[in-house]
Design a protein around this motif. Structure first.
Motif, short mmCIF file in Angstrom:
data_model
loop_
_atom_site.label_atom_id
_atom_site.label_comp_id
_atom_site.label_asym_id
_atom_site.label_seq_id
_atom_site.Cartn_x
_atom_site.Cartn_y
_atom_site.Cartn_z
N GLN A 4 0.83 -1.20 0.00
CA GLN A 4 0.00 0.00 0.00
C GLN A 4 0.87 1.25 0.00
OE1 GLN A 4 -2.38 0.93 3.56
NE2 GLN A 4 -4.17 1.09 2.23
N LYS A 5 0.63 2.15 -0.95
CA LYS A 5 1.39 3.37 -1.06
C LYS A 5 0.62 4.53 -0.43
CE LYS A 5 3.76 2.13 -5.39
NZ LYS A 5 5.09 2.02 -4.77
N VAL A 6 1.36 5.56 -0.06
CA VAL A 6 0.77 6.81 0.41
C VAL A 6 1.09 7.89 -0.61
CG1 VAL A 6 0.70 8.57 2.21
CG2 VAL A 6 0.98 6.16 2.84
N TRP A 7 0.05 8.50 -1.16
CA TRP A 7 0.18 9.57 -2.15
C TRP A 7 -0.05 10.93 -1.48
CZ3 TRP A 7 -0.24 8.68 -7.82
CH2 TRP A 7 -0.25 7.32 -8.16
N PHE A 8 0.66 11.93 -1.96
CA PHE A 8 0.41 13.32 -1.57
C PHE A 8 0.14 14.07 -2.87
CE2 PHE A 8 1.19 17.65 -0.31
CZ PHE A 8 0.92 17.72 1.05
N ALA A 24 -6.10 6.24 -7.14
CA ALA A 24 -5.22 5.72 -6.09
C ALA A 24 -6.02 5.04 -4.98
CB ALA A 24 -4.36 6.85 -5.52
N LEU A 25 -7.14 5.64 -4.58
CA LEU A 25 -7.99 5.03 -3.56
C LEU A 25 -8.56 3.70 -4.06
CD1 LEU A 25 -9.88 8.20 -2.27
CD2 LEU A 25 -8.11 6.90 -1.04
N ALA A 26 -8.97 3.68 -5.32
CA ALA A 26 -9.51 2.44 -5.91
C ALA A 26 -8.45 1.36 -5.97
CB ALA A 26 -10.06 2.72 -7.30
N GLU A 27 -7.20 1.78 -6.08
CA GLU A 27 -6.08 0.83 -6.13
C GLU A 27 -5.78 0.25 -4.75
OE1 GLU A 27 -2.88 -1.04 -8.38
OE2 GLU A 27 -4.78 -0.07 -8.90
N GLY A 28 -6.39 0.83 -3.71
CA GLY A 28 -6.13 0.37 -2.35
C GLY A 28 -5.06 1.16 -1.64
N ASP A 29 -4.66 2.29 -2.22
CA ASP A 29 -3.64 3.13 -1.62
C ASP A 29 -4.27 4.18 -0.71
OD1 ASP A 29 -1.63 1.76 -2.92
OD2 ASP A 29 -1.53 3.16 -4.61
N ARG A 30 -3.42 4.90 0.00
CA ARG A 30 -3.85 5.99 0.86
C ARG A 30 -3.48 7.31 0.19
NH1 ARG A 30 -1.83 3.74 6.81
NH2 ARG A 30 -3.44 2.15 7.03
N VAL A 31 -4.27 8.34 0.43
CA VAL A 31 -4.06 9.61 -0.26
C VAL A 31 -4.20 10.79 0.70
CG1 VAL A 31 -4.82 11.16 -2.11
CG2 VAL A 31 -4.94 8.67 -2.43
N VAL A 32 -3.19 11.66 0.68
CA VAL A 32 -3.31 12.99 1.26
C VAL A 32 -3.62 13.91 0.10
CG1 VAL A 32 -2.19 14.82 2.58
CG2 VAL A 32 -1.58 12.41 3.01
N ALA A 33 -4.84 14.44 0.06
CA ALA A 33 -5.29 15.28 -1.05
C ALA A 33 -5.38 16.71 -0.57
CB ALA A 33 -6.65 14.80 -1.55
N ASP A 51 -9.17 5.83 3.79
CA ASP A 51 -7.77 5.99 3.38
C ASP A 51 -7.50 7.37 2.77
OD1 ASP A 51 -6.88 3.48 4.20
OD2 ASP A 51 -7.58 2.53 2.37
N LEU A 52 -8.41 8.30 2.99
CA LEU A 52 -8.26 9.65 2.44
C LEU A 52 -8.10 10.67 3.56
CD1 LEU A 52 -8.51 11.73 0.06
CD2 LEU A 52 -10.98 11.73 0.52
#
Length: 288
Positions: A4-8, A24-33, A51-52
């Motif tokens: 699981q990746k964390v995106w900014f 990214a959320l659909a991929e199962g990753d976490r996102v700082v938007a 995860d958002l």
């Protein structure tokens, strides 16, 4: 098993930023938007996904940027993928734009990108890993009348990305400048680009069409932003990503046409361009 990746992601309220966040959320990753205003509105639109983390941030305000990155780290513990997406366009002849208009363009598209990159890099360096993805443009490959100032900011993004890639490679951090062509986002809507207030009649042949044509083109761009977001997911999961990635047939055409044009010009002027070295008879002592 996928890690699981964390995106900014900056500029996540609409356009590419929103589509990349969704993907990214659909991929199962976490996102700082990050958004400039109304963070609750984006969180609601994305169903308050667990995860958002939506953070209010203006990329031109360095204190806000530092605080937003700290909030993201506090929430998810790390950042794996930084997407510098926030930006806007300006239609103008270069002479027409005021100093304030030019600075506003650069403050967001260049200096804002640098603010976010500087804030995130200490964490990536500590991890010895990460991927910085800078959103450039087909206008970062060649110039078009009326978009010269905007394009110059994207030329800067391309150059900064190339320099960063060299500097960060030994630290396990990758950098990619992604240059999308025209996609059916709201980039050509009134919310995403502005026109200079000054209009000089002498630029009618080169700029006037861009002033009137941008809005007409809105909604008819060839690129699908959801497909662009899929490319971004693929890029973030590539073991050795490229430094430059043009996306869209129009961007590929822009790159190829510019490369061919530059090659012709250089060949035509090669005798002049290579005529400036010291004569072989000149000694080192004479030069000194």
């Amino acid at each position: 098993m996928k890690t699981q990746k964390v995106w900014f992601i900056t500029g996540a309220s609409r356009g590419f930023g929103l589509e990349i966040t969704r993907a990214a959320l659909a991929e199962g990753d976490r996102v700082v938007a990050t958004v400039r205003n109304e963070p609750a509105q984006l969180a609601h639109a994305l169903h308050n996904h667990l995860d958002l983390c939506v953070v209010q941030m203006d990329v031109t305000q360095e204190n806000q940027v530092q605080e937003a990155v700290k909030q993201g780290i506090a929430r998810f513990g790390r950042i794996d993928v930084l997407v510098n997406n926030a930006g806007f366009g300006m239609v103008s002849a270069i002479e027409e734009a005021t100093d304030a208009e030019v600075r506003k363009q650069y403050d967001t598209n260049v200096f804002g990108l640098l603010n976010v990159t500087r804030a995130v890099l200490p964490y990536l360096r500590q991890q010895k890993s990460g991927h910085i993805i800078n959103i450039s443009s087909l206008f970062g490959y060649d110039a078009i009348g009326g978009w010269g100032l905007y394009g110059s900011t994207k030329f800067a993004v391309e150059g900064l990305s190339k320099g960063l890639a060299i500097e960060l490679a030994p630290l396990g951090i990758y950098v990619t400048a992604v240059a999308p062509g025209l996609f059916s986002t709201d980039f050509l809507s009134a919310e995403s680009y502005i026109a200079a207030q000054t209009i000089i009649d002498d630029y009618q042949e080169t700029v006037a069409l861009m002033r009137s044509g941008a809005s007409a083109l809105h909604g008819h761009q060839p690129g699908d932003p959801k497909k662009f977001a899929s490319v971004m997911i693929q890029l973030a999961n590539t073991e050795r990503p490229p430094v430059h990635l043009p996306v869209g047939q129009d961007t590929i055409a822009m790159y190829r046409n510019n490369a061919a044009k530059m090659a012709r010009e250089i060949e035509a002027w090669l005798p002049v361009a290579t005529s400036t070295d010291h004569d072989h008879s000149v000694t080192a002592s004479t030069v000194a």
